[in-house]
Scaffold this motif. Sequence first.
Motif, PDB file in Angstrom:
ATOM      1  N   UNK A  76      30.682  59.224 -31.244  1.00  0.00           N
ATOM      2  CA  UNK A  76      32.139  59.306 -31.234  1.00  0.00           C
ATOM      3  C   UNK A  76      32.761  58.299 -30.275  1.00  0.00           C
ATOM      4  N   UNK A  77      32.178  58.123 -29.089  1.00  0.00           N
ATOM      5  CA  UNK A  77      32.746  57.232 -28.080  1.00  0.00           C
ATOM      6  C   UNK A  77      31.663  56.251 -27.634  1.00  0.00           C
ATOM      7  N   UNK A  78      31.798  55.014 -28.046  1.00  0.00           N
ATOM      8  CA  UNK A  78      30.788  53.994 -27.760  1.00  0.00           C
ATOM      9  C   UNK A  78      30.606  53.734 -26.258  1.00  0.00           C
ATOM     10  N   UNK A  79      31.554  54.153 -25.443  1.00  0.00           N
ATOM     11  CA  UNK A  79      31.422  53.930 -24.004  1.00  0.00           C
ATOM     12  C   UNK A  79      30.284  54.722 -23.388  1.00  0.00           C
ATOM     13  N   UNK A  80      29.749  55.700 -24.113  1.00  0.00           N
ATOM     14  CA  UNK A  80      28.590  56.421 -23.610  1.00  0.00           C
ATOM     15  C   UNK A  80      27.446  55.443 -23.363  1.00  0.00           C
ATOM     16  N   UNK A  81      27.413  54.342 -24.119  1.00  0.00           N
ATOM     17  CA  UNK A  81      26.347  53.355 -23.943  1.00  0.00           C
ATOM     18  C   UNK A  81      26.475  52.592 -22.633  1.00  0.00           C
ATOM     19  N   UNK A  82      27.680  52.459 -22.119  1.00  0.00           N
ATOM     20  CA  UNK A  82      27.840  51.866 -20.787  1.00  0.00           C
ATOM     21  C   UNK A  82      27.113  52.727 -19.758  1.00  0.00           C
ATOM     22  N   UNK A  83      27.286  54.019 -19.895  1.00  0.00           N
ATOM     23  CA  UNK A  83      26.635  54.966 -18.986  1.00  0.00           C
ATOM     24  C   UNK A  83      25.114  54.929 -19.159  1.00  0.00           C
ATOM     25  N   UNK A  84      24.651  54.944 -20.409  1.00  0.00           N
ATOM     26  CA  UNK A  84      23.209  54.942 -20.666  1.00  0.00           C
ATOM     27  C   UNK A  84      22.573  53.626 -20.215  1.00  0.00           C
ATOM     28  N   UNK A  85      23.274  52.512 -20.404  1.00  0.00           N
ATOM     29  CA  UNK A  85      22.752  51.226 -19.943  1.00  0.00           C
ATOM     30  C   UNK A  85      22.711  51.161 -18.421  1.00  0.00           C
ATOM     31  N   UNK A  86      23.689  51.747 -17.775  1.00  0.00           N
ATOM     32  CA  UNK A  86      23.685  51.812 -16.314  1.00  0.00           C
ATOM     33  C   UNK A  86      22.474  52.600 -15.830  1.00  0.00           C
ATOM     34  N   UNK A  87      22.185  53.710 -16.470  1.00  0.00           N
ATOM     35  CA  UNK A  87      21.014  54.508 -16.102  1.00  0.00           C
ATOM     36  C   UNK A  87      19.733  53.697 -16.300  1.00  0.00           C
ATOM     37  N   UNK A  88      19.665  52.932 -17.384  1.00  0.00           N
ATOM     38  CA  UNK A  88      18.488  52.094 -17.641  1.00  0.00           C
ATOM     39  C   UNK A  88      18.335  51.042 -16.548  1.00  0.00           C
ATOM     40  N   UNK A  89      19.441  50.436 -16.110  1.00  0.00           N
ATOM     41  CA  UNK A  89      19.395  49.435 -15.045  1.00  0.00           C
ATOM     42  C   UNK A  89      18.946  50.046 -13.721  1.00  0.00           C
ATOM     43  N   UNK A  90      19.421  51.229 -13.412  1.00  0.00           N
ATOM     44  CA  UNK A  90      19.004  51.918 -12.187  1.00  0.00           C
ATOM     45  C   UNK A  90      17.514  52.206 -12.246  1.00  0.00           C
ATOM     46  N   UNK A  91      17.040  52.672 -13.392  1.00  0.00           N
ATOM     47  CA  UNK A  91      15.617  52.954 -13.583  1.00  0.00           C
ATOM     48  C   UNK A  91      14.786  51.686 -13.384  1.00  0.00           C
ATOM     49  N   UNK A  92      15.224  50.573 -13.950  1.00  0.00           N
ATOM     50  CA  UNK A  92      14.495  49.311 -13.815  1.00  0.00           C
ATOM     51  C   UNK A  92      14.443  48.880 -12.352  1.00  0.00           C
ATOM     52  N   UNK A  93      15.554  49.035 -11.630  1.00  0.00           N
ATOM     53  CA  UNK A  93      15.567  48.691 -10.196  1.00  0.00           C
ATOM     54  C   UNK A  93      14.607  49.570  -9.418  1.00  0.00           C
ATOM     55  N   UNK A  94      14.602  50.858  -9.716  1.00  0.00           N
ATOM     56  CA  UNK A  94      13.690  51.765  -9.020  1.00  0.00           C
ATOM     57  C   UNK A  94      12.237  51.420  -9.312  1.00  0.00           C
ATOM     58  N   UNK A  95      11.937  51.038 -10.540  1.00  0.00           N
ATOM     59  CA  UNK A  95      10.576  50.607 -10.874  1.00  0.00           C
ATOM     60  C   UNK A  95      10.185  49.362 -10.089  1.00  0.00           C
ATOM     61  N   UNK A  96      11.110  48.399  -9.996  1.00  0.00           N
ATOM     62  CA  UNK A  96      10.830  47.183  -9.224  1.00  0.00           C
ATOM     63  C   UNK A  96      10.551  47.517  -7.768  1.00  0.00           C
ATOM     64  N   UNK A  97      11.352  48.406  -7.193  1.00  0.00           N
ATOM     65  CA  UNK A  97      11.139  48.795  -5.796  1.00  0.00           C
ATOM     66  C   UNK A  97       9.786  49.472  -5.615  1.00  0.00           C
ATOM     67  N   UNK A  98       9.403  50.301  -6.576  1.00  0.00           N
ATOM     68  CA  UNK A  98       8.097  50.963  -6.512  1.00  0.00           C
ATOM     69  C   UNK A  98       6.973  49.938  -6.622  1.00  0.00           C
ATOM     70  N   UNK A  99       7.135  48.977  -7.508  1.00  0.00           N
ATOM     71  CA  UNK A  99       6.128  47.934  -7.664  1.00  0.00           C
ATOM     72  C   UNK A  99       5.998  47.109  -6.394  1.00  0.00           C
TER      73      UNK A  99
END
Length: 111
Positions: A76-99
Amino acid sequence: MNSPLHIYKAEFFKALGHPVRLAILDALRNGPLSVTALQVIVQADQSILSQHLARLRSTNFVTCRREKTTIFYNVQDQEVYLFLDLAKNIYARQLRLSEESLAELRIAMHN
């Protein structure tokens, strides 16, 4: 303490709080899909998929329309993908920090 905004946010996060629902939203990123197509993409039994679609409908994340015997779902609201992409970016940063931490630990163990 229970402001309408806090209540909405809590329900928002609950609605997104299951991997199947997130997979459904990801599958719908490029447009409407039938239940059958979603079932194949998400790899979930129809009864499980129906339960999660109902939750996403009740929280207005998705809408549905019927064409003869086929039901199509859409976000219904495509802006949900902004939120989901933000979560993906946070996850990627956390993985990099762990690595990086693991690499530092390996170096320290070899010294």
